[in-house]
Design an enzyme around this catalytic site. Structure first.
Site, PDB file in Angstrom:
ATOM      1  N   ASP A  93       0.786  -1.108  -0.073  1.00  0.00           N
ATOM      2  CA  ASP A  93      -0.007   0.104  -0.003  1.00  0.00           C
ATOM      3  C   ASP A  93       0.786   1.383  -0.176  1.00  0.00           C
ATOM      4  O   ASP A  93       1.705   1.420   0.962  1.00  0.00           O
ATOM      5  CB  ASP A  93      -0.934  -0.049   1.311  1.00  0.00           C
ATOM      6  CG  ASP A  93      -1.795   1.222   1.206  1.00  0.00           C
ATOM      7  OD1 ASP A  93      -1.455   2.058   0.457  1.00  0.00           O
ATOM      8  OD2 ASP A  93      -2.688   1.370   2.249  1.00  0.00           O
ATOM      9  N   VAL A  94       0.936   2.081  -1.110  1.00  0.00           N
ATOM     10  CA  VAL A  94       1.706   3.176  -1.060  1.00  0.00           C
ATOM     11  C   VAL A  94       1.441   4.321  -0.134  1.00  0.00           C
ATOM     12  O   VAL A  94       2.388   5.017   0.093  1.00  0.00           O
ATOM     13  CB  VAL A  94       1.818   3.482  -2.709  1.00  0.00           C
ATOM     14  CG1 VAL A  94       2.231   2.675  -3.668  1.00  0.00           C
ATOM     15  CG2 VAL A  94       0.518   4.260  -2.997  1.00  0.00           C
ATOM     16  N   TYR A  98     -10.544  14.044  -5.854  1.00  0.00           N
ATOM     17  CA  TYR A  98      -9.587  13.444  -6.751  1.00  0.00           C
ATOM     18  C   TYR A  98      -8.554  14.502  -7.310  1.00  0.00           C
ATOM     19  O   TYR A  98      -7.546  14.687  -7.431  1.00  0.00           O
ATOM     20  CB  TYR A  98     -10.090  12.570  -7.672  1.00  0.00           C
ATOM     21  CG  TYR A  98      -9.254  12.004  -8.926  1.00  0.00           C
ATOM     22  CD1 TYR A  98      -8.708  10.727  -8.432  1.00  0.00           C
ATOM     23  CD2 TYR A  98      -8.967  12.657  -9.988  1.00  0.00           C
ATOM     24  CE1 TYR A  98      -7.851  10.072  -9.293  1.00  0.00           C
ATOM     25  CE2 TYR A  98      -8.371  12.115 -11.123  1.00  0.00           C
ATOM     26  CZ  TYR A  98      -7.657  10.818 -10.914  1.00  0.00           C
ATOM     27  OH  TYR A  98      -6.653  10.384 -11.634  1.00  0.00           O
ATOM     28  N   LYS A 157      -4.619  15.184  -6.968  1.00  0.00           N
ATOM     29  CA  LYS A 157      -3.837  15.243  -8.019  1.00  0.00           C
ATOM     30  C   LYS A 157      -3.028  16.730  -8.348  1.00  0.00           C
ATOM     31  O   LYS A 157      -1.935  16.754  -8.582  1.00  0.00           O
ATOM     32  CB  LYS A 157      -4.505  14.917  -9.335  1.00  0.00           C
ATOM     33  CG  LYS A 157      -4.948  13.402  -9.527  1.00  0.00           C
ATOM     34  CD  LYS A 157      -3.533  12.661  -9.708  1.00  0.00           C
ATOM     35  CE  LYS A 157      -4.240  11.059 -10.028  1.00  0.00           C
ATOM     36  NZ  LYS A 157      -2.913  10.113 -10.076  1.00  0.00           N
ATOM     37  N   THR A 203      -9.074   2.856 -20.002  1.00  0.00           N
ATOM     38  CA  THR A 203      -8.602   1.628 -19.031  1.00  0.00           C
ATOM     39  C   THR A 203      -9.550   1.131 -18.193  1.00  0.00           C
ATOM     40  O   THR A 203     -10.649   1.730 -18.249  1.00  0.00           O
ATOM     41  CB  THR A 203      -7.400   2.212 -18.012  1.00  0.00           C
ATOM     42  OG1 THR A 203      -7.985   3.020 -17.002  1.00  0.00           O
ATOM     43  CG2 THR A 203      -6.277   2.999 -18.627  1.00  0.00           C
TER      44      THR A 203
END
Length: 232
Positions: free
Chosen positions: A50-51, A141, A145, A176
């Site tokens: 888990d980053v 989000y 970002k 994707t």
């Protein structure tokens, strides 16, 4: 250990990350991957991590380094996406979005900078078009970002004197599995607003990352927009 240059890619098991692994392998890198979900095709070694966990990232990075050698290129691509109105975003959702995207970048950068300085290497962070233009139902989000771009620009200044190049790519909606079939980003009425009238593809984003890692020797703190003309 290998005598080939070593790249570390987060989120390399699928989508844009998988295309980045493939592109860097084609350019001669041996690639390690950090991914919560599983192994990355083409990567020499993958660690499930888990980053957002700084200690786990440090340990996983050391594992990749001990297996493959000093890391000379880093690409941070791990992340996730969800849409919600600001009033529907819980405090935990805000924190998770920031931990994964912003925390993931910072944790990986801190773990790899000694190698990057020694190797005079490159770091590329995958941000988003929404970091620049914002989006409906995308506040948390876009905030995460956008924070990535702030870190990239600041870190680029901090380490440029050491010969390390730090840059970002900011993809628009990309074809994707992250985008569901009924996603508004796939709707014809949205695609008709794009100059290219289509989504970006993972290999197209990966080629921009590859350029910044391998060829963009004068790129420092730059943000390359790969978004079919959504933000110009």
């Amino acid at each position: 250990m290998t005598d080939r240059p070593v790249a570390l890619v987060t989120g390399g098991a699928s989508g844009i990350g998988a295309a980045i692994v493939e592109a860097l392998v084609a350019r001669g890198f041996v690639t390690g991957c950090l991914d919560l979900r599983g192994s990355a095709a083409g990567a020499e070694h993958t660690v499930a991590v888990d980053v957002s966990d700084a200690d786990a990232v440090a340990s996983a990075t050391e594992e990749v380094r001990s297996r493959l050698g000093p890391i000379s290129a880093v690409v941070t691509c791990a992340g996730y996406y969800e849409m919600a109105a600001v009033t529907d975003i819980s405090p935990e959702s805000w924190r998770k979005m920031l931990r994964v995207h912003l925390g993931g970048l910072v944790n990986v950068a801190r773990a790899t900078l000694p190698d990057l300085i020694e190797q005079r290497g490159a770091l590329v962070a995958v941000a988003s078009e929404l970091a620049i233009g914002g989006g409906d139902h995308d506040a948390h989000y876009a905030a995460a970002k956008g924070a990535i771009l702030g870190v990239v620009r600041s870190l680029a200044v901090e380490v440029a004197a050491h010969g390390v190049r730090v840059n970002a790519v900011a993809p628009g909606p990309t074809d994707t599995p992250l985008l569901a079939a009924d996603s508004p980003w796939r709707a014809p009425e949205y695609l008709d607003t794009l100059p290219l009238r289509r989504l970006a593809t993972p290999p197209e984003v990966a080629r921009c990352v590859e350029y910044l890692v391998c060829d963009g020797t004068f790129s420092v703190g730059d943000v390359v927009s790969v978004n079919s003309g959504a933000v110009i």
